[in-house]
Each structure stands twice: as C-alpha cells, then as structure tokens.
Scaffold this motif. Sequence first.
Motif, mmCIF file in Angstrom:
data_model
loop_
_atom_site.group_PDB
_atom_site.id
_atom_site.type_symbol
_atom_site.label_atom_id
_atom_site.label_comp_id
_atom_site.label_asym_id
_atom_site.label_seq_id
_atom_site.Cartn_x
_atom_site.Cartn_y
_atom_site.Cartn_z
ATOM 1 N N ASN A 93 -3.956 -10.360 -5.829
ATOM 2 C CA ASN A 93 -4.439 -9.169 -6.526
ATOM 3 C C ASN A 93 -3.705 -9.036 -7.866
ATOM 4 O O ASN A 93 -3.098 -8.018 -8.185
ATOM 5 N N LEU A 149 -8.159 -2.200 -7.909
ATOM 6 C CA LEU A 149 -7.491 -3.465 -8.175
ATOM 7 C C LEU A 149 -6.300 -3.692 -7.257
ATOM 8 O O LEU A 149 -5.628 -4.721 -7.356
ATOM 9 N N ASP A 150 -6.036 -2.747 -6.369
ATOM 10 C CA ASP A 150 -4.922 -2.915 -5.436
ATOM 11 C C ASP A 150 -5.276 -3.867 -4.303
ATOM 12 O O ASP A 150 -4.480 -4.736 -3.936
ATOM 13 N N HIS A 151 -6.436 -3.689 -3.701
ATOM 14 C CA HIS A 151 -6.880 -4.594 -2.630
ATOM 15 C C HIS A 151 -8.390 -4.518 -2.506
ATOM 16 O O HIS A 151 -9.032 -3.611 -3.045
ATOM 17 N N ALA A 194 -10.365 -6.620 -6.469
ATOM 18 C CA ALA A 194 -8.986 -6.891 -6.889
ATOM 19 C C ALA A 194 -8.739 -8.371 -7.171
ATOM 20 O O ALA A 194 -7.648 -8.740 -7.596
ATOM 21 N N THR A 223 -4.913 -9.369 -2.037
ATOM 22 C CA THR A 223 -6.096 -8.512 -1.926
ATOM 23 C C THR A 223 -6.317 -8.010 -0.504
ATOM 24 O O THR A 223 -7.198 -7.187 -0.276
ATOM 25 N N ARG A 269 -3.661 -5.900 -10.519
ATOM 26 C CA ARG A 269 -3.186 -4.549 -10.190
ATOM 27 C C ARG A 269 -2.273 -4.012 -11.292
ATOM 28 O O ARG A 269 -1.682 -4.760 -12.061
#
Length: 608
Positions: A456, A138-140, A144, A443, A459
């Motif tokens: 994103n 989910l960070d990039h 995400a 993202t 996150r």
Amino acid sequence: MPLDRRELIAAGLTGAFVAALPARALAQSGGRAPDAPRTGSATVAAHRVEVPMPNGGVTAGHPLAAMAGTRMLMRGGTAADAVVAAMAVMNVVEPWASSAGGNGFAACLDRKAGKVHSLAFTGAAPRLLDPQGDPKALDHGPKALAVPGAFGGWIALARRFGKLPLSTLLEPAIGYARDGHPLDASIANFITRARKTLALYPTSAAIFLPGGEPPAPRSLFRNPDLAKTFQALADAETAALKGGLDRDRALQAAYDYFYTGPIAQEFARFSTKTGGWLRLDDLKAYQPRWSDPVTTNYRGLDVHASPLTSRTGLELCEQLNLVEGFDLATLPTDGPQLTHLLIEAIKVAKADVYRYAADPAFAKVPVDMLLSKAFAAQRRKLIDPAKAGVYPEGARIAGFDQATWRSRDEDRTRGGDTTSLSAVDADGNAIAVTTTVGGGFGTFLVMGDTGILFNNGLRVGSSAPYAGHPNAVAPGKIALLGNGPTIVLDKGRLKLVFGSPGGETIGQTQFQFLVNVVDRGMSIQAAIEAPRFALDADPNFYKAGAAITVQAEGRFADPVLQGLGAMGHRVEQVGPYAIGSVQGILVDASGARMGGADPRRMGYAVGF
C-alpha cells in the motif's frame, strides 16, 4: 575472579592467550569450568553472538531466510543469489512485511569493479488513480495498490550479479509455502491483531484466517497459492532454458510471466473486479531502476545509501554531515549530550528532506545541496548543544521554491513495516536489501489466486498529506520509501553492509547504529543491541513546529533520560528492545567478516 564463560569463549582458549591466563581461569571441571553455573555473569552483554563469515553469510529478519540465503552461497552462488532466495523465504515466513508484490531498495558492492550500485524496485501509482479521492482508501483494499516492484527487483539482481537459476533460488520458499513452517509467535500475534481487516477480504482470510481463526503460534503455516505462483515462475524459466535461451533471457521469461503473462493478467482481472485502479498497462510499464547511490564521507569513510525515491539515503547522509562538526567520540555515554546532538541532527535533516524529497520524474529536488558539507555547516547552526530546539522549517533553497501546501482532511501519517537483510559472498561482493509492503500486511488484499499481498505504497506517509507538495499522490508517480540499505567503504574496501526496517524510524536507527560503530568503536553486535531512540512527530515530519516526542528504549541510563528532560526534550520510555531491527556485516582491520542480527525481531545471522 574467574573470567566469565562468554569472555572465555569470545577470547578463544588457544595459543598464547591460554598461556597468559591465570591458572584459576583454566579449570576444566568443577565450579570454575567454563560451563559451570558459578562462571555465569549476572547480565548478558549481547543476546546474539557475532557470526564469523569467512566464506560468506547472510543476516536476515528470520532464521529460515538467513539459512536459505546461506544455502545458495554453499552451492556456489553469489551475494545476489543469496538475497533473492532470502527475500523469497521472507515472503513466506514474514508475510506482514515482505512480498513479491512489495517494494524496496538494494545496495550492491561489485568488489572487482570497486563500485557500489543502487537498485530501486519501487512501483508507481496506477495511471487511473484519482488523486482527489479519499486518502483513507489508500490505507488498504483494492484502491491502495501500487505497482508491485519486488519480484522485478529479484530478477534484476539475479540477472546482473547472480549465477544460479531462479528455480534453485525459489526452491526453499516453495517448500515452506507448500509444506508449511512453524509460525513464529510474533507473526501469529500480528495476524491476530490484524484479523478484522484481513477478514474483510475473502482471498486474504483463506490464507491468514483458516477456519475463520488466526493460526496458533508455532502451528504449521502454509500458503499453497504462493507456492504455486513461485513454482509457475520457476517453470517459466525452466521452459525457456529447455527452449534454448541463455540464463539471462530465461530470467527475463520469468519476469515477463509475472508482469505481462498469466500472473499479471490475474492481478489486473482481480483489481478490476474489486474496484481497484491497477491495470495490465501499469504492470507492463514497470521497470526496476539501477542508479548511483547518494554518498557522503564521514570521518574518512565513504557511506553509500539509497537515492530517491528513498528519503532515507538523503536523511542518513545529512545527519552524518551535521554531527561531523561535533567530537562525538569524546562525549560520555552515561550523559545526555551525545543523544541530544543526535536528536537535534535528526530534526534538522528530516525537516530538509521532507520539504523537498519526491519522485524526481515529477519534481526538481536539490539532492546535491542536501548532501553538501557546506549546507550542513549552515544548518548545523540550528543545533544548540545545550537545549532542545523546535522542529524547524526545511531550508529554503533558491531555485527549488514550492507552492503553498494545502491540507487534505487529516495529516497524521501512517507507519510502515519493512524487513532488511545483508549478505557477503566468497569473492567479497556484498548486498544489503530493505523491502516492504508499506504498512503491515500492505493492502491486506491477497490478489486473486496468486497468494501474493500487494504493497500500500500510496498511503499517507509514503505520500505527503498536502496537495501541492512535490510528494503528493498522483497517477504514475512513485511515492517515497524509508528503505535505506547502506554500504560503507574504507579506502575502497568493504567496511560495513547493513540495513533496518522501521518505517519513519529507519533513517534514525541506521544513523545511531553507524555512530555506534564509527564514533564509539563498537563491535557489530554491540552496535546493534545498544539502546536506541526514535523521534515521533505530531502531526508529521512535513510540518514545521510539529510536536516532537523522543521515544527512548527503556535501557537508557536514568541520567541520560533525566538530562534530556532537563534540556527540554519530551521523552517517552518504550520497551527495552522496541526500535528498528538492524541486520549487518562488519569487516574489521584484519579482514575478518562478522555478521550481526537484531534481537528486537527474529533477526538471525548464518555464516560458513
């Protein structure tokens, strides 16, 4: 000693003031002239001048955005027209923090009605999201993605409070994206720092790493795909107008082009191709949401801030309620006591808000209790005026009990990157907007051939890192933002409109700024530029007992820092201009509107 040239300019060399000046201050040539070297002071009181806005103006996170918004006002547009044009330009000139594919909040004063409205343009998690998946996804990258809310917010503002056509509002952004603009050195640096992640995604590298390398500072930066996308949206509106639709339905045609038409279809196609969860149904289901702001009264002023799904409005109001029990105006600014009380109030408010705040469609949140003066009076008992307290547990509020939270892999939250802008128009309407792509570059994934980065917003940080927490990530749930644009009224009249970027620090920055204005009586620019601090929590603000570090800008006086250390605070000095970036407009007792901008980033105010 002659008055400093800034003092002369600020005071104005006219009328009775001139008559009252000593003769030596009136020299117009030689060593005593206002622009002579010997009249310059050793220090600069402010890095920006306050900008008068008698007919309106915009203060934004980039000069080109502030100018674009002011151009709309000069063409007869409203504050809403100004902020939409400015946000579109920010998408081009500050792409690491701004995007039509981002999220955000707006606070809007309708002067004629005397009412403040809040607009949430925040998208939910896709319905196909797997909440048991790796949080790092989910960070990039394609997993995400949260549903893009910002463009829908632009249209909602234009429909309700605007006058000008979308084609006019997008014109400056289209030109800068198509023809280029000199890339600010700080943005070039951000691209360089993010190059490894941007290089993972060919559609992103094509824009941000032309020829495989980051663009040089002040080189002409272009995003031709974004220019085409914005032009297509403007053309959709124009075609609707030519087909006989009125302005409102023509704006809706542009909205539909983005959320159900060709652009939405490209988003969904690209997400499916790259393994993401976003689908066309997610885009069709999205709607920006108008609601009432959260409010409190602080020392006779009515403070209106963003409601859920922003946590910052609740934070700001509770912080103000907590310190209202202390006479801050009498505390010396060269000692630690004032800063200590603000630090302790932030700890208590964050503990309460992070315990409960969540998407109200998925959780029962004690909003009224968190805003209550009686609740603040009870929680104020946790503040020792002489000693730093531990990071407390959030208040246990009857009827809002929660299940036990269970940690998932890691619970260190990720930061967020945002931008904020404020505008007033000739009729006295005012709007503050804070918009974001989540973490820097969101993202990192430009969606197909649209030129648009998505946020994103799923996150860890926007969502809780604990299973069972009301803000844990889930399909269809809107994760929390720190965005908190704020409007302050004095007996129904505009006093202040402002906001700040800064992720976890937004509520802290805005709290200190407001105390500077209200309790310390500072002008807008002085309140913006005064040294600030921000608390950092290890591992996060959700967890009672978290280790708290006070990050203090290096301009704090040594007695303040030493005194904080003696009271038990762990203090870390950071850069002299490092925390937040307030853009705001203050109305003084005479009715004069003065815009201020933060030198910590590229903030600039333009008025006319």
